[in-house]
Design an enzyme around this catalytic site. Structure first.
Site, PDB file in Angstrom:
ATOM      1  N   GLY A  62     -11.636   7.231  -4.463  1.00 14.19           N
ATOM      2  CA  GLY A  62     -12.406   5.807  -4.454  1.00 14.19           C
ATOM      3  C   GLY A  62     -11.450   4.275  -4.484  1.00 14.19           C
ATOM      4  NE  ARG A 112      -3.323   0.601  -1.743  1.00 19.07           N
ATOM      5  CZ  ARG A 112      -2.327   0.567  -1.079  1.00 19.07           C
ATOM      6  NH1 ARG A 112      -1.285  -0.864  -1.379  1.00 19.07           N
ATOM      7  NH2 ARG A 112      -2.142   1.088   0.010  1.00 19.07           N
ATOM      8  CE  LYS A 131      -4.639  -0.623   1.530  1.00 22.85           C
ATOM      9  NZ  LYS A 131      -4.118  -0.254   3.279  1.00 22.85           N
ATOM     10  N   GLY A 189      -2.952  -0.936  -8.884  1.00 22.84           N
ATOM     11  CA  GLY A 189      -4.066  -2.010  -7.738  1.00 22.84           C
ATOM     12  C   GLY A 189      -3.434  -2.458  -7.471  1.00 22.84           C
ATOM     13  NE  ARG A 243      -7.813  -2.165   5.749  1.00 23.09           N
ATOM     14  CZ  ARG A 243      -8.202  -0.859   5.585  1.00 23.09           C
ATOM     15  NH1 ARG A 243      -9.752  -0.208   4.264  1.00 23.09           N
ATOM     16  NH2 ARG A 243      -7.112  -0.061   4.986  1.00 23.09           N
ATOM     17  CG  ASP A 290      -8.695   9.488   2.010  1.00 27.04           C
ATOM     18  OD1 ASP A 290      -8.228  10.712   2.328  1.00 27.04           O
ATOM     19  OD2 ASP A 290      -8.284   8.645   1.428  1.00 27.04           O
TER      20      ASP A 290
HETATM   21  P1  AMP Z   1      -4.167   5.306   0.526  1.00 28.43           P
HETATM   22  O1  AMP Z   1      -3.324   6.126   0.345  1.00 28.43           O
HETATM   23  O2  AMP Z   1      -3.647   3.612   1.009  1.00 28.43           O
HETATM   24  O3  AMP Z   1      -4.928   6.211   1.964  1.00 28.43           O
HETATM   25  O4  AMP Z   1      -4.735   5.382  -0.642  1.00 28.43           O
HETATM   26  C1  AMP Z   1      -5.076   6.777  -1.592  1.00 28.43           C
HETATM   27  C2  AMP Z   1      -5.658   6.807  -2.381  1.00 28.43           C
HETATM   28  O5  AMP Z   1      -4.531   6.479  -2.924  1.00 28.43           O
HETATM   29  C3  AMP Z   1      -7.035   5.474  -2.492  1.00 28.43           C
HETATM   30  O6  AMP Z   1      -7.797   6.329  -3.579  1.00 28.43           O
HETATM   31  C4  AMP Z   1      -5.977   4.365  -3.014  1.00 28.43           C
HETATM   32  O7  AMP Z   1      -6.774   3.287  -3.520  1.00 28.43           O
HETATM   33  C5  AMP Z   1      -4.597   5.093  -4.151  1.00 28.43           C
HETATM   34  N1  AMP Z   1      -4.148   3.542  -4.831  1.00 28.43           N
HETATM   35  C6  AMP Z   1      -2.951   3.768  -2.773  1.00 28.43           C
HETATM   36  N2  AMP Z   1      -2.190   3.034  -4.158  1.00 28.43           N
HETATM   37  C7  AMP Z   1      -2.518   2.230  -4.995  1.00 28.43           C
HETATM   38  C8  AMP Z   1      -1.883   1.421  -6.188  1.00 28.43           C
HETATM   39  N3  AMP Z   1      -1.302   1.132  -5.611  1.00 28.43           N
HETATM   40  N4  AMP Z   1      -2.905   1.155  -6.994  1.00 28.43           N
HETATM   41  C9  AMP Z   1      -3.749   2.457  -7.476  1.00 28.43           C
HETATM   42  N5  AMP Z   1      -4.626   3.320  -6.830  1.00 28.43           N
HETATM   43  C10 AMP Z   1      -3.529   3.513  -4.979  1.00 28.43           C
HETATM   44 MG    MG Z   2      -6.929   5.273   2.172  1.00 30.19          MG
END
Ligand code: AMP
Ligand code: MG
Length: 484
Positions: free
Chosen positions: A85, A88, A108, A121, A171, A248
């Site tokens: 989900g 952030r 984001k 986040g 985005r 995802d």
């Molecule tokens: P991503 O690597 O950007 O595809 O993120 C994978 C998952 O980790 C997604 O659910 C993001 O929302 C979550 N996520 C990544 N970075 C953060 C962050 N700094 N704080 C909270 N959730 C994160």
């Molecule tokens: Mg992602």
């Protein structure tokens, strides 16, 4: 902005209603004026940098915006995570552009949500600038992609291995429907919600399928396959390595999404990997088609209950479509390389020529972009022709012979090649240098200069030559990181 939201009308199982967490001192760092035009952002807002920073940091919620964090699951490096989900990110809402096309507007780095799983986040300025530059470059290269409207610095630090300046990136995407969204719903065994999600997706991206009645869910898989094939072939045309092709990060619209650990291949080698966490090379340059097929198989599994109540029958219906993927991809890929080589129509016998040229590039560690640019220019320059012949030797002669069998003249062939071979790509060392300059100075001057060149990737502008050089060390030690 003129919001016209639809996703928020779905059941709340698909998202959490939640607002961005305000930041201390938002300042506009990067702004995409042509995208702002396309999205018909009012002149009043466009001309007020303070208001823009307030709006695109989430400090000010614009009228009509109904912020949500969307729910999704996903296979990360092959392992299923039932709940990821937007941890952030906040989907502010949807807008229709000047052509009536619908786009998601998502912040984001805008603060935690119920999906944050312990994360803060937030987003550092580096990854935000990277997403802006890379997506803008890809868009100009003609590769389907999400885009960025703005990067706003927050005036707040984020805590990573060290303290980094924080930022929020806006985005713009055809949607944020991912294979992981389907996996999230399918894992709940909620047939009605699954049907709602599929129907929503068809309405938004493939409305022509509605006429196909009960076959529309199979049609959906077929369409997603077609778009992923087009996407991955186009990535491979320009040397793009996504780096984290988790389910995802696979969009139902067929756009490139998530620029975390992406990179550009320099020397041609299908095994190229730059992501620090991809230790097994799962997402290597040449593995991308296979992974796209794997990801679509995960989507197809989710859809089985809608295709036939009898799972075995559903598998019998879907299996052959998935099994066709490699052949379909190969055809698209060969045609694509054929165009890079100036072949006006690809014939099966051209495979041999294509493989021998690519093998030659690999054996001699030749730069992918430079070589195809040289080949393009060699049609009109004897000096360049002999330069590239020196490297490619008999492959060059075979190529010339094949071109001479075509009816098209050199000018026409060169035009075709030019449209498929960029003169400049966002090379890793330049992207990194520009990101660092933004981090250290808090200013976007270098990024703007770079962007100007990247926005015309098939033309040599005054400054293009500043960014064409391959990395001195062949990017041997280059590593990318997920922007968390
Ligand atoms: P991503 O690597 O950007 O595809 O993120 C994978 C998952 O980790 C997604 O659910 C993001 O929302 C979550 N996520 C990544 N970075 C953060 C962050 N700094 N704080 C909270 N959730 C994160
Ligand atoms: Mg992602």
């Amino acid at each position: 902005m003129n919001f016209s939201n639809t996703y928020v009308w779905l059941d709340e199982v698909f998202y959490e209603k939640t607002r961005p967490t305000p930041v201390q001192a938002p300042q506009l760092l990067l702004w995409n004026s042509s995208l702002a035009e396309q999205l018909m952002i009012s002149n009043e807002l466009k001309q007020d940098p303070v208001a823009l920073a307030q709006a695109f940091s989430g400090n000010h919620i614009m009228p009509g915006s109904e912020p949500i964090a969307t729910a999704y699951a996903g296979h990360q490096f092959g392992h299923f995570v039932p709940q990821l989900g937007d941890g952030r990110a906040h989907l502010l809402g949807e807008v229709l552009d000047q052509f009536g096309q619908r786009f998601d507007i998502q912040l984001k780095g805008s603060g935690p949500t119920m999906y944050s799983r312990g994360g803060d986040g937030r987003c550092a300025v580096g990854p935000a600038v990277r997403e802006f530059i890379m997506s803008e470059a890809m868009n100009a290269l003609g590769v389907p992609t999400t885009r960025c409207l703005a990067v706003v610095t927050t005036g707040e630090p984020v805590f990573r291995e060290s303290l980094l300046p924080g930022a929020i990136v806006t985005r713009v995407a055809s949607s944020h429907l991912r294979i992981g969204t389907f996996q999230f719903i399918a894992a709940r065994d909620d047939h009605q919600a699954l049907k709602t999600l599929c129907d929503y997706t068809i309405e938004r991206h493939y409305p022509e399928l509605k006429e196909e009645g009960p076959n529309q869910y199979i049609g959906l898989i077929d369409k997603v396959i077609a778009r992923q094939i087009h996407l991955v072939a186009d990535w491979m045309r320009v040397g793009f390595i996504h780096g984290v092709m988790n389910t995802d990060n696979t969009s139902l619209s067929g756009e490139t999404i998530d620029y975390g650990p992406c990179a550009m291949m320099g020397n041609y080698d299908p095994q190229t990997v730059y992501s620090s966490i991809d230790t097994m090379g799962r997402y290597a340059f040449g593995n991308q088609p296979e992974i796209a097929q794997w990801n679509i198989s995960r989507l197809a599994e989710c859809l089985l209950p809608l295709i036939n109540a009898d799972t075995n029958k559903a598998i019998d219906q879907v299996g052959p479509i998935i099994a066709e993927f490699p052949n379909r991809f190969k055809q698209a890929y060969m045609e694509m390389i054929g165009k890079k080589l100036g072949l006006t129509s690809f014939q099966q016998k051209d495979q041999k020529l294509i493989f021998s040229i690519l093998n030659r590039l690999k054996e001699k560690s030749m730069d992918y972009t430079v070589t195809f640019d040289l080949l393009t220019k060699s049609l009109m320059s004897e000096a360049l022709a002999s330069e590239v012949k020196n490297e490619l030797e008999e492959c060059f002669d075979l190529w010339q012979k094949r071109l001479s069998e075509q009816r098209a003249g050199p000018r026409e062939v060169q035009d075709l090649m030019r449209r498929h071979n960029p003169v400049v790509i966002p090379r890793n060392h330049h992207v990194e240098a520009v990101i660092q300059a933004c981090e250290h100075t808090g200013k976007a001057t270098l990024a703007e200069n770079f962007l100007q060149v990247l926005r015309s990737p098939y033309e040599e502008l005054a400054d293009t030559s500043l960014y064409q050089d391959p990395p001195g060390d062949g990017d041997e030690d280059y590593q990318t990181f997920c922007g968390t």
